[in-house]
Design a protein around this motif. Sequence first.
Motif, PDB file in Angstrom:
ATOM      1  N   ILE A  36       7.694  11.696  11.256  1.00 47.47           N
ATOM      2  CA  ILE A  36       8.475  10.680  10.554  1.00 47.47           C
ATOM      3  C   ILE A  36       8.628  11.152   9.117  1.00 47.47           C
ATOM      4  CG2 ILE A  36       8.522   8.290   9.737  1.00 47.47           C
ATOM      5  CD1 ILE A  36       6.831   7.573  12.194  1.00 47.47           C
ATOM      6  N   CYS A  37       9.845  11.153   8.625  1.00 49.57           N
ATOM      7  CA  CYS A  37      10.125  11.592   7.265  1.00 49.57           C
ATOM      8  C   CYS A  37       9.342  10.731   6.270  1.00 49.57           C
ATOM      9  CB  CYS A  37      11.627  11.492   7.001  1.00 49.57           C
ATOM     10  SG  CYS A  37      12.079  11.800   5.294  1.00 49.57           S
ATOM     11  N   PRO A  38       8.475  11.334   5.441  1.00 53.63           N
ATOM     12  CA  PRO A  38       7.665  10.559   4.505  1.00 53.63           C
ATOM     13  C   PRO A  38       8.488   9.708   3.535  1.00 53.63           C
ATOM     14  CG  PRO A  38       6.840  12.803   4.639  1.00 53.63           C
ATOM     15  CD  PRO A  38       8.131  12.759   5.395  1.00 53.63           C
ATOM     16  N   THR A  39       9.602  10.234   3.052  1.00 53.46           N
ATOM     17  CA  THR A  39      10.400   9.438   2.112  1.00 53.46           C
ATOM     18  C   THR A  39      11.109   8.286   2.830  1.00 53.46           C
ATOM     19  OG1 THR A  39      12.212  11.032   2.251  1.00 53.46           O
ATOM     20  CG2 THR A  39      10.713  11.251   0.396  1.00 53.46           C
ATOM     21  N   ALA A  40      11.494   8.476   4.081  1.00 54.57           N
ATOM     22  CA  ALA A  40      12.097   7.376   4.842  1.00 54.57           C
ATOM     23  C   ALA A  40      11.056   6.281   5.086  1.00 54.57           C
ATOM     24  CB  ALA A  40      12.655   7.885   6.168  1.00 54.57           C
ATOM     25  N   TRP A  41       9.813   6.670   5.359  1.00 54.81           N
ATOM     26  CA  TRP A  41       8.729   5.710   5.559  1.00 54.81           C
ATOM     27  C   TRP A  41       8.497   4.924   4.268  1.00 54.81           C
ATOM     28  CZ3 TRP A  41       6.778   4.229  10.025  1.00 54.81           C
ATOM     29  CH2 TRP A  41       5.570   3.533  10.059  1.00 54.81           C
ATOM     30  N   TYR A  42       8.468   5.631   3.144  1.00 50.46           N
ATOM     31  CA  TYR A  42       8.305   5.012   1.825  1.00 50.46           C
ATOM     32  C   TYR A  42       9.463   4.054   1.539  1.00 50.46           C
ATOM     33  CZ  TYR A  42       8.412   4.553  -3.260  1.00 50.46           C
ATOM     34  OH  TYR A  42       8.472   4.058  -4.529  1.00 50.46           O
ATOM     35  N   ASP A  43      10.682   4.516   1.759  1.00 50.99           N
ATOM     36  CA  ASP A  43      11.856   3.681   1.493  1.00 50.99           C
ATOM     37  C   ASP A  43      11.854   2.423   2.358  1.00 50.99           C
ATOM     38  OD1 ASP A  43      12.714   5.492  -0.425  1.00 50.99           O
ATOM     39  OD2 ASP A  43      14.142   6.481   0.918  1.00 50.99           O
ATOM     40  N   THR A  44      11.409   2.543   3.592  1.00 53.50           N
ATOM     41  CA  THR A  44      11.312   1.389   4.479  1.00 53.50           C
ATOM     42  C   THR A  44      10.264   0.411   3.962  1.00 53.50           C
ATOM     43  OG1 THR A  44      12.033   2.683   6.384  1.00 53.50           O
ATOM     44  CG2 THR A  44      10.832   0.646   6.844  1.00 53.50           C
ATOM     45  N   GLU A  98       0.828  -1.213   0.000  1.00 49.62           N
ATOM     46  CA  GLU A  98       0.000   0.000   0.000  1.00 49.62           C
ATOM     47  C   GLU A  98       0.859   1.258   0.000  1.00 49.62           C
ATOM     48  OE1 GLU A  98      -2.765   2.171   3.294  1.00 49.62           O
ATOM     49  OE2 GLU A  98      -3.161   0.042   2.971  1.00 49.62           O
ATOM     50  N   ILE A  99       1.888   1.275   0.819  1.00 43.12           N
ATOM     51  CA  ILE A  99       2.783   2.434   0.915  1.00 43.12           C
ATOM     52  C   ILE A  99       3.520   2.649  -0.401  1.00 43.12           C
ATOM     53  CG2 ILE A  99       4.906   3.283   2.030  1.00 43.12           C
ATOM     54  CD1 ILE A  99       2.361   3.571   3.735  1.00 43.12           C
ATOM     55  N   VAL A 100       4.068   1.585  -0.978  1.00 42.36           N
ATOM     56  CA  VAL A 100       4.846   1.703  -2.209  1.00 42.36           C
ATOM     57  C   VAL A 100       3.944   2.052  -3.391  1.00 42.36           C
ATOM     58  CG1 VAL A 100       6.378   0.494  -3.803  1.00 42.36           C
ATOM     59  CG2 VAL A 100       6.645   0.183  -1.344  1.00 42.36           C
ATOM     60  N   ALA A 101       2.778   1.431  -3.461  1.00 38.50           N
ATOM     61  CA  ALA A 101       1.863   1.670  -4.577  1.00 38.50           C
ATOM     62  C   ALA A 101       1.395   3.130  -4.617  1.00 38.50           C
ATOM     63  CB  ALA A 101       0.662   0.736  -4.479  1.00 38.50           C
ATOM     64  N   ALA A 102       1.352   3.780  -3.474  1.00 37.07           N
ATOM     65  CA  ALA A 102       0.929   5.185  -3.418  1.00 37.07           C
ATOM     66  C   ALA A 102       1.966   6.112  -4.056  1.00 37.07           C
ATOM     67  CB  ALA A 102       0.656   5.599  -1.977  1.00 37.07           C
ATOM     68  N   GLY A 103       3.191   5.631  -4.221  1.00 40.47           N
ATOM     69  CA  GLY A 103       4.246   6.439  -4.823  1.00 40.47           C
ATOM     70  C   GLY A 103       5.041   7.201  -3.782  1.00 40.47           C
ATOM     71  N   LYS A 104       6.210   7.647  -4.206  1.00 35.63           N
ATOM     72  CA  LYS A 104       7.105   8.359  -3.299  1.00 35.63           C
ATOM     73  C   LYS A 104       6.480   9.703  -2.918  1.00 35.63           C
ATOM     74  CE  LYS A 104      11.905   8.888  -2.389  1.00 35.63           C
ATOM     75  NZ  LYS A 104      13.198   8.363  -2.725  1.00 35.63           N
ATOM     76  N   THR A 111       0.452  -4.792  -8.191  1.00 32.00           N
ATOM     77  CA  THR A 111       0.367  -3.341  -8.014  1.00 32.00           C
ATOM     78  C   THR A 111       1.728  -2.679  -7.904  1.00 32.00           C
ATOM     79  OG1 THR A 111       0.155  -3.655  -5.626  1.00 32.00           O
ATOM     80  CG2 THR A 111      -1.891  -3.400  -6.876  1.00 32.00           C
ATOM     81  N   LEU A 112       2.790  -3.470  -7.758  1.00 29.97           N
ATOM     82  CA  LEU A 112       4.131  -2.898  -7.583  1.00 29.97           C
ATOM     83  C   LEU A 112       5.017  -3.084  -8.798  1.00 29.97           C
ATOM     84  CD1 LEU A 112       4.920  -3.875  -3.911  1.00 29.97           C
ATOM     85  CD2 LEU A 112       3.941  -1.778  -4.788  1.00 29.97           C
ATOM     86  N   GLU A 113       4.450  -3.512  -9.888  1.00 35.09           N
ATOM     87  CA  GLU A 113       5.254  -3.750 -11.092  1.00 35.09           C
ATOM     88  C   GLU A 113       6.073  -2.510 -11.450  1.00 35.09           C
ATOM     89  OE1 GLU A 113       4.432  -4.906 -15.673  1.00 35.09           O
ATOM     90  OE2 GLU A 113       3.224  -5.890 -14.154  1.00 35.09           O
ATOM     91  N   GLY A 114       7.378  -2.670 -11.472  1.00 36.21           N
ATOM     92  CA  GLY A 114       8.277  -1.577 -11.809  1.00 36.21           C
ATOM     93  C   GLY A 114       8.580  -0.622 -10.662  1.00 36.21           C
TER      94      GLY A 114
END
Length: 83
Positions: free
Chosen positions: A52-60, A37-43, A78-81
């Motif tokens: 909490i840093c949003p990009t650090a949360w995404y990267d995690t 869900e986090i990754v599919a939403a995009g950076k 949903t995470l293709e690519g």
Amino acid sequence: MKALNNVRKITYLMTMNPGGPLAQAFVIEAVRRYAVEIVAAGKPEENPRAIICPTAWYDTGRAIARQLDHWSGIPPATLEGKL
């Protein structure tokens, strides 16, 4: 029950649950779904006011999704690519 750190909480959920081994699959699937869900939403954009840093949360989330994908061999569509 005394206070538990996060690792012990997850270990407890996976081992002391009446669902037995099914609890392990449930916890892993819950983590996988949230990471997807986090990754599919995009950076996200940076937010200097965020606790909490949003990009650090995404990267995690991306790192966790990648690892679970590696272990399962079944990448979420949903995470293709994105991984």
